[in-house]
Write an enzyme that holds these catalytic residues in place. Structure first.
Site, short mmCIF file in Angstrom:
data_model
loop_
_atom_site.label_atom_id
_atom_site.label_comp_id
_atom_site.label_asym_id
_atom_site.label_seq_id
_atom_site.Cartn_x
_atom_site.Cartn_y
_atom_site.Cartn_z
N ASP A 189 -9.62 -5.51 5.96
CA ASP A 189 -9.72 -6.23 4.83
C ASP A 189 -10.74 -7.47 5.35
OD1 ASP A 189 -8.71 -5.21 2.32
OD2 ASP A 189 -6.81 -5.60 2.92
N GLN A 217 -1.02 -12.89 6.30
CA GLN A 217 -1.94 -12.13 6.69
C GLN A 217 -3.38 -12.95 6.66
OE1 GLN A 217 -0.46 -8.30 4.55
NE2 GLN A 217 -1.92 -7.89 6.35
N HIS A 261 0.99 -1.38 -0.02
CA HIS A 261 0.01 -0.20 -0.04
C HIS A 261 0.96 1.22 -0.11
CE1 HIS A 261 -3.82 -2.05 0.27
NE2 HIS A 261 -3.24 -2.76 1.52
N GLU A 314 -6.75 -12.03 6.36
CA GLU A 314 -7.49 -10.91 5.99
C GLU A 314 -8.86 -11.17 5.26
OE1 GLU A 314 -4.92 -8.22 4.49
OE2 GLU A 314 -4.06 -9.51 3.03
#
Length: 258
Positions: free
Chosen positions: A174, A146, A45, A148
């Site tokens: 997310d 992760q 990001h 998510e």
């Protein structure tokens, strides 16, 4: 063995790291010197390039502080390149299945354990320490998933039983979005899912983590008390922003009162 790997292997140690979004060596060195066990360079990001990531990895790299890279995707070529640059491990976004974990693990390791192509770069000291690096890789490299997406939570048992996985970190935004309730952290369904994850931490003894985005030590204490052991404490831009704003606000309040 590097510090973060020892912490992840322990049943009772906390591993505290942080997040880099600003591609600046000085910031990376300040965060390393603060005492974090690891600092994660975010490629998902941010606008950080691979070249900038390589510089940040070199600035962070030490026995006491590990440079980790949060990937933009579970891409074998990207994993190979950041590992060759000297990353101690990767944080893989949007892991949902065992196959996702295996792809990342195999991309980090050379045959016969994995499928990583052999190259000579900073990690191998440009060719003079390839044998040493192979041994180091087996003993020290770190793979974090992760969690998510709701699919990952539904597969949490099989994921956390994998020896290839060193730990995981929850991506709450997310995760809630995948449930159709983006950012609604007080929603009963989201609370229920988080409880399932926290129960899994205790049951499968796999280091679980959260990113405490705001630099708030009371929130950090709360997360530790819930049993999370792999914790990202804040992020460079939020620490800088909060410190600036607190100073400015205090100055104006004092001026108004005098």
């Amino acid at each position: 063995m590097i510090k973060v790997k020892e912490e992840l292997k322990s049943n009772n140690k906390i591993s505290i790291g942080s997040w880099i979004t600003i591609p600046n060596r000085i910031i990376a060195e300040i965060m390393k010197n603060a005492g974090y066990s690891w600092v994660c360079i975010d490629l998902e990001h941010t606008m950080i390039t691979l070249e900038q990531a390589g510089d940040l990895i070199a600035a962070i790299d030490s026995k006491e502080c590990s440079p980790l890279v949060r990937l933009s995707s579970n891409d074998s070529v990207l994993i190979k390149r950041v590992m060759d640059a000297g990353a101690h491990g990767v944080i893989v976004p949007m892991v949902k299945t065992k196959d996702d974990v295996l792809n990342a693990f195999e991309s980090m390791h050379y045959p016969p354990l994995g499928k990583r192509g052999v190259g000579l770069a900073r990690a191998q000291k440009y060719g003079v320490a390839f044998d040493d690096y192979q041994k180091w890789l087996l003993e020290n490299s770190v793979l974090i998933a992760q969690i998510e997406h709701i699919d990952a939570v539904q597969n949490i048992k099989e994921l956390l039983e994998m020896n290839e996985l060193d730990g995981y970190i929850v991506g709450p935004y997310d995760l809630s979005a995948s449930m159709g309730i983006a950012g609604e952290f007080d929603h009963p369904d989201f609370i229920s899912v988080m409880k399932k994850i926290e129960d899994a931490i205790k049951k499968y003894n796999k280091p679980g983590g959260l990113h405490v985005v705001e630099p708030d030590t009371s929130k950090l204490k709360e997360v530790i008390e819930k049993g999370y052991r792999f914790i990202a404490y804040s992020v460079d831009m939020r620490m800088l922003d909060k410190s600036c704003r607190e100073g400015v606000d205090l100055a104006y309040r004092v001026a108004d009162e005098s």
